[in-house]
Design a protein around this motif. Structure first.
Motif, PDB file in Angstrom:
ATOM      1  N   ASP A  91       5.458   0.521 -11.813  1.00  0.00           N
ATOM      2  CA  ASP A  91       6.403  -0.431 -12.395  1.00  0.00           C
ATOM      3  C   ASP A  91       7.794  -0.293 -11.778  1.00  0.00           C
ATOM      4  O   ASP A  91       8.462  -1.288 -11.506  1.00  0.00           O
ATOM      5  CB  ASP A  91       6.462  -0.291 -13.915  1.00  0.00           C
ATOM      6  N   HIS A  92       8.210   0.937 -11.504  1.00  0.00           N
ATOM      7  CA  HIS A  92       9.509   1.170 -10.864  1.00  0.00           C
ATOM      8  C   HIS A  92       9.498   0.634  -9.428  1.00  0.00           C
ATOM      9  O   HIS A  92      10.462   0.000  -8.983  1.00  0.00           O
ATOM     10  CB  HIS A  92       9.820   2.656 -10.889  1.00  0.00           C
ATOM     11  N   ARG A  93       8.409   0.883  -8.723  1.00  0.00           N
ATOM     12  CA  ARG A  93       8.286   0.427  -7.338  1.00  0.00           C
ATOM     13  C   ARG A  93       8.334  -1.103  -7.253  1.00  0.00           C
ATOM     14  O   ARG A  93       9.045  -1.670  -6.421  1.00  0.00           O
ATOM     15  CB  ARG A  93       6.985   0.962  -6.743  1.00  0.00           C
ATOM     16  N   LYS A  94       7.621  -1.778  -8.131  1.00  0.00           N
ATOM     17  CA  LYS A  94       7.601  -3.251  -8.115  1.00  0.00           C
ATOM     18  C   LYS A  94       8.970  -3.827  -8.434  1.00  0.00           C
ATOM     19  O   LYS A  94       9.426  -4.772  -7.787  1.00  0.00           O
ATOM     20  CB  LYS A  94       6.558  -3.772  -9.107  1.00  0.00           C
ATOM     21  N   SER A  95       9.653  -3.261  -9.425  1.00  0.00           N
ATOM     22  CA  SER A  95      10.969  -3.788  -9.767  1.00  0.00           C
ATOM     23  C   SER A  95      11.988  -3.484  -8.675  1.00  0.00           C
ATOM     24  O   SER A  95      12.873  -4.307  -8.402  1.00  0.00           O
ATOM     25  CB  SER A  95      11.441  -3.248 -11.118  1.00  0.00           C
ATOM     26  N   MET A  96      11.877  -2.325  -8.021  1.00  0.00           N
ATOM     27  CA  MET A  96      12.772  -1.999  -6.925  1.00  0.00           C
ATOM     28  C   MET A  96      12.578  -2.978  -5.766  1.00  0.00           C
ATOM     29  O   MET A  96      13.551  -3.496  -5.207  1.00  0.00           O
ATOM     30  CB  MET A  96      12.513  -0.573  -6.441  1.00  0.00           C
ATOM     31  N   LEU A  97      11.336  -3.276  -5.419  1.00  0.00           N
ATOM     32  CA  LEU A  97      11.063  -4.213  -4.327  1.00  0.00           C
ATOM     33  C   LEU A  97      11.512  -5.630  -4.680  1.00  0.00           C
ATOM     34  O   LEU A  97      12.045  -6.343  -3.823  1.00  0.00           O
ATOM     35  CB  LEU A  97       9.582  -4.188  -3.962  1.00  0.00           C
TER      36      LEU A  97
ATOM     37  N   SER B 166       0.811  -1.217   0.000  1.00  0.00           N
ATOM     38  CA  SER B 166       0.000   0.000   0.000  1.00  0.00           C
ATOM     39  C   SER B 166       0.846   1.269   0.000  1.00  0.00           C
ATOM     40  O   SER B 166       0.330   2.342  -0.239  1.00  0.00           O
ATOM     41  CB  SER B 166      -0.937   0.004   1.208  1.00  0.00           C
ATOM     42  N   ARG B 167       2.147   1.160   0.254  1.00  0.00           N
ATOM     43  CA  ARG B 167       3.010   2.336   0.248  1.00  0.00           C
ATOM     44  C   ARG B 167       3.479   2.622  -1.178  1.00  0.00           C
ATOM     45  O   ARG B 167       3.899   1.719  -1.880  1.00  0.00           O
ATOM     46  CB  ARG B 167       4.223   2.103   1.140  1.00  0.00           C
ATOM     47  N   LYS B 168       3.431   3.884  -1.573  1.00  0.00           N
ATOM     48  CA  LYS B 168       3.812   4.221  -2.937  1.00  0.00           C
ATOM     49  C   LYS B 168       5.298   4.506  -3.080  1.00  0.00           C
ATOM     50  O   LYS B 168       5.843   4.415  -4.172  1.00  0.00           O
ATOM     51  CB  LYS B 168       2.996   5.416  -3.425  1.00  0.00           C
TER      52      LYS B 168
ATOM     53  N   THR C 143      10.703   2.860   5.591  1.00  0.00           N
ATOM     54  CA  THR C 143       9.483   2.562   4.836  1.00  0.00           C
ATOM     55  C   THR C 143       9.738   1.507   3.773  1.00  0.00           C
ATOM     56  O   THR C 143       8.910   0.624   3.568  1.00  0.00           O
ATOM     57  CB  THR C 143       8.903   3.833   4.192  1.00  0.00           C
ATOM     58  N   ARG C 144      10.881   1.573   3.102  1.00  0.00           N
ATOM     59  CA  ARG C 144      11.220   0.528   2.135  1.00  0.00           C
ATOM     60  C   ARG C 144      11.406  -0.810   2.828  1.00  0.00           C
ATOM     61  O   ARG C 144      10.987  -1.846   2.325  1.00  0.00           O
ATOM     62  CB  ARG C 144      12.495   0.880   1.380  1.00  0.00           C
ATOM     63  N   ALA C 145      12.049  -0.788   3.983  1.00  0.00           N
ATOM     64  CA  ALA C 145      12.310  -2.029   4.712  1.00  0.00           C
ATOM     65  C   ALA C 145      11.013  -2.710   5.124  1.00  0.00           C
ATOM     66  O   ALA C 145      10.917  -3.945   5.093  1.00  0.00           O
ATOM     67  CB  ALA C 145      13.163  -1.746   5.933  1.00  0.00           C
ATOM     68  N   LYS C 146      10.006  -1.939   5.492  1.00  0.00           N
ATOM     69  CA  LYS C 146       8.725  -2.535   5.881  1.00  0.00           C
ATOM     70  C   LYS C 146       8.060  -3.233   4.703  1.00  0.00           C
ATOM     71  O   LYS C 146       7.464  -4.302   4.854  1.00  0.00           O
ATOM     72  CB  LYS C 146       7.808  -1.468   6.471  1.00  0.00           C
ATOM     73  N   GLU C 147       8.166  -2.650   3.520  1.00  0.00           N
ATOM     74  CA  GLU C 147       7.614  -3.291   2.327  1.00  0.00           C
ATOM     75  C   GLU C 147       8.424  -4.533   1.954  1.00  0.00           C
ATOM     76  O   GLU C 147       7.861  -5.562   1.601  1.00  0.00           O
ATOM     77  CB  GLU C 147       7.597  -2.311   1.157  1.00  0.00           C
TER      78      GLU C 147
END
Length: 118
Positions: A12-18, A4-6, A36-40
Motif C-alpha cells: 500500500d505504501h509502494r502504490k501510494s508513493m508511485l 515487480s520491484r518492491k 529503481t524508483r525512476a524505472k517504476e
C-alpha cells in the motif's frame, strides 16, 4: 514487467508513493529520485500518457483513478497527451546523476521528453 520491484515498502505504501511520484512528474515535468524508483515511475507515467492519448471519457476516468490531482489530469489531457499523438512510447527519459552522499544510492533525473517536430 512493471510493478515487480518492491522498493523496500509494503504494497500500500509502494502504490501510494508511485502514484504521488507519477502525479508530480506529470505536474512538474521532471523529478530527481533513485534509479529503481525512476524505472517504476517511468513505466506508470508512460501508461498514463498512452491512456490519455485516446481522449475519451473512459480514459479520463481511468487516469483519474491513478493520478491524485484533478488539475494534473486536465493538464495531461490538454497539454501533454496531444504533444505525443504521433509518438509510440518513449515519453520519459532517465539521466543518471551519480550517487547520493548519505547512502550512496544511484540517483537520477526523470523527465518528460520533448517530441521531435516533423
Amino acid at each position: 514487467m512493471p510493478g515487480s520491484r518492491k522498493l523496500g515498502r509494503a504494497s500500500d505504501h509502494r502504490k501510494s508513493m508511485l502514484r504521488g511520484m507519477v502525479t508530480y512528474l506529470l505536474e512538474k515535468g521532471r523529478i530527481e529520485t533513485t534509479v529503481t524508483r525512476a524505472k517504476e515511475v517511468r513505466s506508470m507515467a508512460e501508461k498514463m500518457i498512452t491512456i490519455a492519448k485516446d481522449g475519451s471519457l473512459h480514459s479520463r476516468r481511468q487516469v483519474l483513478a491513478y493520478v491524485t490531482k484533478e488539475s494534473v489530469v486536465n493538464k495531461l489531457f490538454t497539454e501533454i497527451a496531444p504533444k505525443y499523438k504521433d509518438v509510440n512510447g518513449g515519453y520519459c527519459r532517465i539521466i543518471k546523476t551519480g550517487t547520493r552522499r548519505g547512502d550512496a544510492s544511484e540517483m537520477c533525473i526523470i523527465e518528460l521528453v520533448e517530441p521531435e517536430a516533423k
